[in-house]
Design an enzyme around this catalytic site. Structure first.
Site, PDB file in Angstrom:
ATOM      1  N   LYS A   1       2.712  12.104   6.461  1.00 54.12           N
ATOM      2  CA  LYS A   1       2.403  11.598   8.264  1.00 54.12           C
ATOM      3  C   LYS A   1       3.130  12.727   9.531  1.00 54.12           C
ATOM      4  O   LYS A   1       2.679  13.453   9.133  1.00 54.12           O
ATOM      5  CB  LYS A   1       2.330  10.322   8.127  1.00 54.12           C
ATOM      6  CG  LYS A   1       1.289   9.380   7.261  1.00 54.12           C
ATOM      7  CD  LYS A   1       0.940   7.943   7.508  1.00 54.12           C
ATOM      8  CE  LYS A   1      -0.067   7.547   6.684  1.00 54.12           C
ATOM      9  NZ  LYS A   1      -0.961   7.607   5.897  1.00 54.12           N
TER      10      LYS A   1
ATOM     11  N   PHE B   1       1.189  -1.531   0.165  1.00 55.40           N
ATOM     12  CA  PHE B   1       0.123   0.216  -0.250  1.00 55.40           C
ATOM     13  C   PHE B   1       0.827   1.503  -0.105  1.00 55.40           C
ATOM     14  O   PHE B   1       1.672   1.775   0.777  1.00 55.40           O
ATOM     15  CB  PHE B   1      -0.563  -0.031   1.220  1.00 55.40           C
ATOM     16  CG  PHE B   1      -1.920   1.167   1.052  1.00 55.40           C
ATOM     17  CD1 PHE B   1      -2.633   1.426   0.579  1.00 55.40           C
ATOM     18  CD2 PHE B   1      -1.499   2.470   1.541  1.00 55.40           C
ATOM     19  CE1 PHE B   1      -3.660   2.291   0.003  1.00 55.40           C
ATOM     20  CE2 PHE B   1      -2.367   3.252   1.956  1.00 55.40           C
ATOM     21  CZ  PHE B   1      -3.893   3.945   1.275  1.00 55.40           C
TER      22      PHE B   1
ATOM     23  N   ASP C   1       9.410   3.035   1.635  1.00 54.62           N
ATOM     24  CA  ASP C   1       8.021   3.868   2.285  1.00 54.62           C
ATOM     25  C   ASP C   1       8.179   3.891   3.120  1.00 54.62           C
ATOM     26  O   ASP C   1       7.638   2.496   4.279  1.00 54.62           O
ATOM     27  CB  ASP C   1       7.074   3.250   1.471  1.00 54.62           C
ATOM     28  CG  ASP C   1       5.649   3.738   1.210  1.00 54.62           C
ATOM     29  OD1 ASP C   1       5.404   5.053   2.445  1.00 54.62           O
ATOM     30  OD2 ASP C   1       5.306   3.881   0.944  1.00 54.62           O
TER      31      ASP C   1
END
Length: 404
Positions: free
Chosen positions: A256, A142, A227
């Site tokens: 984030k 993801f 990531d």
């Protein structure tokens, strides 16, 4: 006069696209690890906005930095310099050991930017024939929701009926270094991978996997792109998840928690070769690197280090993980995690994880299901031992609850 929960939910359903299925709570305030709904009920947040609120809700020092900068200057675009960007570059490079920084907004933008940059590097530095660059990715990945990214997802819900998609990606099993070696060709420019697969259910690769990955990428002149948008900035008990195996990525993606939940901020961190190929006009973002974002990110990084949040994530994560493993429930298939990135996977016959999350809501805990049978647990990194123990009591009663 405040509007009722029923009214707010009905209005949201009427006007909003139905691309989410939230837990049925309407939140209005947050502080530290706690959030409150519109009816005054308090909950321990065990999702942290998918790790974006790692520093805790409404951290006062990040808030102060945001307010101060908002009074001075918010946006210039990159047509002009601003006095926060250089300081952001300097501080994030010092924190992470990076050489070059590309500021963006969302995590997906950082991923897309990295894909563009490693392809360009492949053509201009490695010598891959134009249009033939390949990037290896993992099944159950993801990396975001853009069209470019969902094209190499293996989740039918993510990519179904959104094609056609861009070519140039090869999909292999996660955690299998032999599969990576077999997938490499002369046109491979990068391996894009999450250190821990979050959305897939906090899937942790075998010990030594990333050491082998690093060796394979180095031997084949391939850029290792990690990531770390969810795993980075302390979530796993270290600044970056790569540090658990003592390796360094060629390209690291952060987002984030880079803003502590106040503002969309992301960054591509790299060695000189990859980002050094970009020239004026070849890539950009109106909001990327804006002074408000930079000021917020600087404060978010500062409190993360100064207030010992990374060390606390390691300490409390171990306490939480041990406590979850001690729960004796025939519903639990596996408990796994690293730092404060945790998951409880249930047996299929226990029923969907969502109903356990809804039961937890009734006990004052907000957690979220993923992949039908897994409960993800990721509280802010400021959680205390007392709060962990309080949460464990409620997880224990919920996971042993009879739903029949």
């Amino acid at each position: 006069m405040s509007r009722s929960v029923i009214d707010l939910l009905a209005t949201e359903a009427r006007f909003g696209a139905q691309n989410y299925q939230p837990i049925g709570v309407v939140l209005t305030r947050g502080e530290g690890v706690w959030v409150w709904d519109t009816e005054g009920n308090r909950y321990l947040d065990c999702l942290s906005a998918y790790s974006a609120v790692s520093q805790g809700h409404c951290h006062p020092k990040i808030l102060a930095a945001m307010v101060e900068q908002a009074h001075r200057l918010t946006l210039t675009s990159r047509a002009f310099h601003n006095d926060q960007l250089a300081l952001f570059y300097e501080e994030i490079a010092a924190l992470t050991g990076s050489h070059k920084v590309l500021p963006m907004n969302s995590g997906a933008e950082a991923v897309e930017s990295a894909i563009k940059a490693v392809r360009k590097w492949g053509y201009e530095v490695k010598g891959v024939p134009d249009g033939q660059a390949e990037i290896i990715v993992c099944a159950n990945n993801f990396h975001g929701r853009t069209l470019g990214i969902v094209g190499f997802s293996t989740d039918p819900e993510t990519h179904g009926h959104f094609g056609p998609f861009a070519p140039g990606f090869r999909i292999i099993a996660f955690g299998d270094a032999t599969a990576l070696e077999a997938a490499i060709t002369k046109n491979t420019v990068a391996f894009l991978v999450e250190p821990i697969q979050g959305e897939a259910g906090v899937i942790i690769p075998p010990s030594g996997y990333f050491t082998e990955v690093r060796e394979l990428c180095t031997a084949n002149n391939i850029m290792l792109v990690l990531d770390e948008i969810q795993t980075g900035l302390g979530r796993t008990g270290k600044l970056l998840a790569e540090q658990h195996e003592g390796i360094e990525a060629d390209v690291t993606l952060l987002g984030k928690a880079l803003s502590g939940g106040f503002y969309p901020v992301s960054a591509v961190l790299s060695n000189n070769d990859v980002l050094g190929t970009l020239r004026p006009g070849q890539h950009g973002s109106t909001f990327g690197g804006n002074p408000l974002a930079c000021a917020v990110a600087r404060a978010a990084m500062r409190v993360l280090v100064e207030e010992g949040m990374i060390e606390n994530a390691a300490l409390q994560g171990a306490r939480f993980l041990d406590g979850l493993k001690e729960i004796r429930a025939n519903t639990i298939r596996e408990v796994r995690g690293r730092g404060l990135m945790l998951a409880v996977e249930l047996y299929p016959e226990a029923g969907p994880a969502r109903r356990y999350c809804e039961a937890l809501q009734g006990k004052g805990i907000l957690a979220k299901d993923t992949h039908e049978h897994t409960i993800r647990i990721a509280p802010p990194l400021v959680i205390t031992s007392e709060e962990v123990d309080w949460a464990l009591e409620r997880f224990a009663t919920t996971l042993t609850q009879d739903f029949s």
